[in-house]
Write a protein that holds these residues in place. Structure first.
Motif, PDB file in Angstrom:
ATOM      1  N   GLU A 107      -9.336   5.200   6.187  1.00  0.00           N
ATOM      2  CA  GLU A 107      -9.060   6.556   6.630  1.00  0.00           C
ATOM      3  C   GLU A 107      -7.667   7.025   6.223  1.00  0.00           C
ATOM      4  OE1 GLU A 107      -9.782  10.243   8.377  1.00  0.00           O
ATOM      5  OE2 GLU A 107     -11.116   8.595   7.792  1.00  0.00           O
ATOM      6  N   ALA A 108      -6.667   6.156   6.366  1.00  0.00           N
ATOM      7  CA  ALA A 108      -5.295   6.536   6.014  1.00  0.00           C
ATOM      8  C   ALA A 108      -5.200   6.916   4.539  1.00  0.00           C
ATOM      9  CB  ALA A 108      -4.333   5.393   6.328  1.00  0.00           C
ATOM     10  N   SER A 109      -5.866   6.142   3.677  1.00  0.00           N
ATOM     11  CA  SER A 109      -5.824   6.426   2.239  1.00  0.00           C
ATOM     12  C   SER A 109      -6.568   7.708   1.899  1.00  0.00           C
ATOM     13  CB  SER A 109      -6.414   5.254   1.450  1.00  0.00           C
ATOM     14  OG  SER A 109      -5.570   4.120   1.528  1.00  0.00           O
ATOM     15  N   ALA A 118      -4.253  10.510   2.898  1.00  0.00           N
ATOM     16  CA  ALA A 118      -3.127  10.581   1.968  1.00  0.00           C
ATOM     17  C   ALA A 118      -3.543  11.195   0.644  1.00  0.00           C
ATOM     18  CB  ALA A 118      -2.544   9.179   1.750  1.00  0.00           C
ATOM     19  N   PRO A 164       5.333   0.685   4.690  1.00  0.00           N
ATOM     20  CA  PRO A 164       5.631   1.769   5.633  1.00  0.00           C
ATOM     21  C   PRO A 164       6.990   1.636   6.316  1.00  0.00           C
ATOM     22  CG  PRO A 164       4.025   0.251   6.578  1.00  0.00           C
ATOM     23  CD  PRO A 164       4.204  -0.146   5.136  1.00  0.00           C
ATOM     24  N   ARG A 195       3.545   8.576   1.469  1.00  0.00           N
ATOM     25  CA  ARG A 195       2.379   8.623   2.352  1.00  0.00           C
ATOM     26  C   ARG A 195       1.933   7.219   2.772  1.00  0.00           C
ATOM     27  NH1 ARG A 195       0.741  13.806   2.597  1.00  0.00           N
ATOM     28  NH2 ARG A 195       1.422  15.188   0.890  1.00  0.00           N
ATOM     29  N   LYS A 196       1.078   7.168   3.795  1.00  0.00           N
ATOM     30  CA  LYS A 196       0.590   5.890   4.314  1.00  0.00           C
ATOM     31  C   LYS A 196      -0.744   5.546   3.655  1.00  0.00           C
ATOM     32  CE  LYS A 196       2.822   6.306   8.841  1.00  0.00           C
ATOM     33  NZ  LYS A 196       2.618   6.334  10.319  1.00  0.00           N
ATOM     34  N   TRP A 197      -0.906   4.259   3.313  1.00  0.00           N
ATOM     35  CA  TRP A 197      -2.096   3.795   2.611  1.00  0.00           C
ATOM     36  C   TRP A 197      -2.761   2.665   3.372  1.00  0.00           C
ATOM     37  CZ3 TRP A 197      -3.485   6.851  -1.306  1.00  0.00           C
ATOM     38  CH2 TRP A 197      -2.484   7.701  -1.832  1.00  0.00           C
ATOM     39  N   SER A 198      -4.093   2.670   3.402  1.00  0.00           N
ATOM     40  CA  SER A 198      -4.844   1.629   4.111  1.00  0.00           C
ATOM     41  C   SER A 198      -4.660   0.273   3.438  1.00  0.00           C
ATOM     42  CB  SER A 198      -6.335   1.984   4.131  1.00  0.00           C
ATOM     43  OG  SER A 198      -6.549   3.267   4.677  1.00  0.00           O
TER      44      SER A 198
END
Length: 275
Positions: free
Chosen positions: A4-6, A9, A55, A88-91
């Protein structure tokens, strides 16, 4: 599948930067090539991926790493895209390379738009896919990770340099074999076809026959597949005498092969199985 995070992003970055990338017009060629180079760099350097996706690390530090990697030689738009992505944040750490590659393909599509070559490239990619369907040995060599990327690119050029393919088609097709990214070659080509189809707002239907389709046949196929897929379609007619007769129709990943040669092959397999 991206987490979801990816997904968030990737979507936010594309929503923010796609208009700017589109506005680079002819310069998008350079940007796309730089992004493909960075994709390969990330794929082959897990430490760099981790440094750019950590992060707990300040974004400024990540941008400094980028500047060290590219040595101030990259196009400003390339750097803006990369700076946005590392912020940005990545899974998963590898998801940032997927996003960079996506932007690289987008850049090539915008360059195609700026030079009025989008439909031509989409058709050539579909023709390339269709041609390779009958060449399993060649396909396997184009994603053979046991040989160097230079060897695979050389093979592709030897096979297709005489086909007078558009430079954008050549670059995309060479990227597909130069940087395998754990994908089969035809899988990558189909992904590119799908991206171009979505970009153009229509689906590509590749129809392979032994002789050219008539205008009436094309009209009927457009009507049938427009209704079937629920959107406008473009018929890419490929003439291949070796199929002998009938039609092979490909829409996305779905292939319906009713050619004479396919029926003969099926008959041969049936007889062999019963023997």
């Amino acid at each position: 599948m991206r987490g979801e995070a990816s997904r968030i992003a990737d979507r936010q970055s594309r929503d923010t930067l796609a208009p700017k990338l589109r506005d680079t017009r002819e310069e998008a060629w350079r940007i796309g090539n730089e992004l493909f180079t960075l994709t390969s760099l990330l794929d082959h350097n897990i430490q760099v991926e981790r440094a750019l996706t950590d992060p707990s690390r300040p974004v400024k530090d990540k941008v400094d790493v980028l500047n060290t990697l590219v040595g101030g030689q990259a196009h400003p738009m390339t750097m803006e895209i990369m700076a946005d992505l590392v912020g940005r944040k990545w899974s998963r750490v590898s998801d940032i390379a997927n996003a960079v590659e996506d932007f690289g393909v987008d850049a090539m599509m915008y360059y195609a738009d700026a030079t009025d070559q989008t439909l031509k490239v989409a058709i050539e990619l579909a023709q390339l896919h269709s041609a390779l369907l009958n060449l399993p040995v060649v396909r396997s060599k184009l994603y053979d990770a046991s040989v160097s990327s230079e060897t695979r690119v050389k093979l592709f050029r030897e096979l297709f340099s005489s086909k007078d393919l558009n430079p954008i088609t050549m670059r995309l097709a060479e990227h597909a074999t130069c940087n395998l990214r754990n994908r089969r070659y035809l899988t990558t080509i189909q992904w590119l076809i799908n991206k171009f189809s979505r970009h153009m707002g229509e689906s590509m239907v590749t129809v392979t026959t032994a002789s050219p389709l008539s205008d009436e046949q094309i009209k009927k196929l457009i009507a049938i597949y427009t209704k079937k897929v629920g959107r406008a379609v473009h018929i890419n007619s490929v003439v291949d005498p070796s199929v002998l007769g009938g039609m092979r129709i490909q829409v996305g990943d779905e292939v319906t092969d009713n050619t004479v040669v396919a029926q003969l092959e099926n008959l041969h397999r049936t007889v062999k199985a019963k023997a």
